[in-house]
Design an enzyme around this catalytic site. Sequence first.
Site, short mmCIF file in Angstrom:
data_model
loop_
_atom_site.label_atom_id
_atom_site.label_comp_id
_atom_site.label_asym_id
_atom_site.label_seq_id
_atom_site.Cartn_x
_atom_site.Cartn_y
_atom_site.Cartn_z
N GLY A 128 82.50 60.14 32.92
CA GLY A 128 82.03 59.68 31.46
C GLY A 128 82.44 58.58 30.74
O GLY A 128 83.55 58.04 31.13
N GLY A 129 81.77 58.30 29.77
CA GLY A 129 81.95 57.09 29.13
C GLY A 129 83.52 57.27 28.42
O GLY A 129 84.37 56.22 28.58
N GLY B 245 81.10 67.56 29.02
CA GLY B 245 80.39 67.98 27.85
C GLY B 245 79.11 67.34 27.80
O GLY B 245 78.86 66.06 28.28
N TYR C 39 75.50 72.24 20.31
CA TYR C 39 76.72 71.41 20.60
C TYR C 39 77.89 71.76 19.73
O TYR C 39 79.23 72.11 20.07
CB TYR C 39 76.40 70.10 20.26
N PRO D 107 87.36 64.08 18.59
CA PRO D 107 87.09 62.89 18.30
C PRO D 107 85.94 62.82 17.36
O PRO D 107 84.94 63.63 17.18
CB PRO D 107 86.70 62.21 19.90
N GLY D 108 85.73 61.72 16.63
CA GLY D 108 84.58 61.42 15.80
C GLY D 108 83.72 60.62 16.50
O GLY D 108 83.23 60.78 17.61
N VAL E 161 82.65 57.84 18.91
CA VAL E 161 83.66 57.23 19.92
C VAL E 161 82.73 55.94 20.52
O VAL E 161 81.42 56.54 20.76
CB VAL E 161 84.16 58.10 20.79
N1 LIG Z 1 81.09 60.04 22.70
C1 LIG Z 1 81.47 60.61 21.45
O1 LIG Z 1 81.37 60.06 20.42
C2 LIG Z 1 82.03 62.00 21.31
C3 LIG Z 1 82.54 62.52 20.25
C4 LIG Z 1 83.13 63.84 20.18
C5 LIG Z 1 83.26 64.58 21.25
N2 LIG Z 1 82.97 63.74 22.36
C6 LIG Z 1 83.13 64.74 23.61
O2 LIG Z 1 83.97 64.06 24.38
C7 LIG Z 1 83.79 64.39 26.03
C8 LIG Z 1 83.38 63.19 26.63
O3 LIG Z 1 82.12 62.40 26.01
P1 LIG Z 1 81.46 61.22 26.72
O4 LIG Z 1 81.01 60.50 25.47
O5 LIG Z 1 82.34 60.38 27.81
O6 LIG Z 1 80.16 61.75 27.45
P2 LIG Z 1 79.48 61.42 28.69
O7 LIG Z 1 78.07 61.91 28.67
O8 LIG Z 1 79.53 60.16 28.94
O9 LIG Z 1 80.33 62.08 30.02
C9 LIG Z 1 80.21 63.23 30.24
C10 LIG Z 1 80.48 63.51 31.92
O10 LIG Z 1 80.34 65.03 32.14
C11 LIG Z 1 79.72 65.13 33.21
N3 LIG Z 1 79.12 66.56 33.28
C12 LIG Z 1 78.18 66.95 32.81
N4 LIG Z 1 77.84 68.46 33.05
C13 LIG Z 1 78.75 68.48 33.94
C14 LIG Z 1 78.88 69.56 34.70
N5 LIG Z 1 78.42 70.72 34.70
N6 LIG Z 1 80.22 69.78 35.59
C15 LIG Z 1 80.85 68.54 35.99
N7 LIG Z 1 80.68 67.46 35.17
C16 LIG Z 1 79.56 67.48 34.10
C17 LIG Z 1 78.55 64.08 33.25
O11 LIG Z 1 78.26 63.74 34.65
C18 LIG Z 1 79.19 62.90 32.49
O12 LIG Z 1 80.02 62.05 33.62
C19 LIG Z 1 82.57 65.37 25.92
O13 LIG Z 1 83.08 66.59 25.97
C20 LIG Z 1 82.01 64.90 24.68
O14 LIG Z 1 81.17 66.45 24.04
C21 LIG Z 1 82.29 62.67 22.76
#
Ligand SMILES: NC(=O)c1ccc[n+]([C@@H]2O[C@H](COP(=O)([O-])OP(=O)(O)OC[C@H]3O[C@@H](n4cnc5c(N)ncnc54)[C@H](O)[C@@H]3O)[C@@H](O)[C@H]2O)c1
Length: 270
Positions: free
Chosen positions: A33-34, A109, A171, A201-202, A204
């Site tokens: 993920g990102g 997530g 969520y 995180p807030g 991101v």
């Molecule tokens: N981006 C934000 O602003 C933010 C803020 C607060 C919390 N978060 C949390 O941070 C974490 C990472 O966020 P992100 O922005 O990188 O999200 P993202 O969607 O870019 O990455 C999530 C990754 O999880 C993988 N995934 C999904 N379902 C899956 C499964 N069943 N088994 C294995 N892998 C699976 C996806 O393929 C993806 O690569 C997440 O838990 C998200 O809830 C993100």
Amino acid sequence: MSPECELLRRCIPTSKGRPPLRSLNVLVTGAGGGMCQGINLRLAEPGHTIICVDLDAERSEAAAGAVRSAGGKAYAFAVDVTEPDRIKRLHRDIHEKVGGVQAIVNAVGVLDRKMLLDLDVKSFARVLNINLTGPFAVIREFAQDLLDEDWGRIVNISSIAGTTGYPYPSYAASKAGLSNLTRSLLVDFWGTGITVNSVCPGVVDTQMVIQEVRDQVPDKVPTARIVTPEEIGALIAFLLTDEARSINGADLLIDGGATSVFRLFDPRQA
Ligand SMILES: NC(=O)c1ccc[n+]([C@@H]2O[C@H](COP(=O)([O-])OP(=O)(O)OC[C@H]3O[C@@H](n4cnc5c(N)ncnc54)[C@H](O)[C@@H]3O)[C@@H](O)[C@H]2O)c1
């Protein structure tokens, strides 16, 4: 040396007496993920081996490839964290390849942007299954390894959405559950060198964040900037050290202060 100088000497931090940095095998879920683009690279810097686990095989390969291109060590596994049998197989594969893990970072997530009346029970359960039961299943599978070493680090990526009300119930409930799962595990690891923490995180800088929310950041986040994935990585890197051994059961906010002035946010626009 005068007593005053001696006191001052003791107060100045030196590297002397600081525990050596361990090289760990770090299992990262959602590694493709990102946010993990920043986390994986930052964790590989001090010499940790990153075990990139993602549902999407291309993403996990790309994540591991990025770490290797930067000179780090990484392995890729395509695993759905909602499939306990697949997690068991991952466990066996990891033992064969690297001998075990000492740290788990649950970044897996999904965000389902559905409010109550659009959200059916199946969709709600799906998000809980990925965001909460998935991390639990991974921790459950590898817990004995950490206990056997009497040392370990577990970091769950929760969210500020798990600490306050939020318009998307699946969520918010999953992240609140993840934060409380974190605290609940302290009892299991009592008296060991294993710590369990949540990072919340807030906003991101990833694809998960829609443009409208990005646009609000300068006015609604006290630091007036979006959090970077590298900053999340730096916080986790510290949590994996021995020096962080007293940080346990925490919900570590990394949100530029947004939650502290939360009423400034209109949750209907999140
Ligand atoms: N981006 C934000 O602003 C933010 C803020 C607060 C919390 N978060 C949390 O941070 C974490 C990472 O966020 P992100 O922005 O990188 O999200 P993202 O969607 O870019 O990455 C999530 C990754 O999880 C993988 N995934 C999904 N379902 C899956 C499964 N069943 N088994 C294995 N892998 C699976 C996806 O393929 C993806 O690569 C997440 O838990 C998200 O809830 C993100």
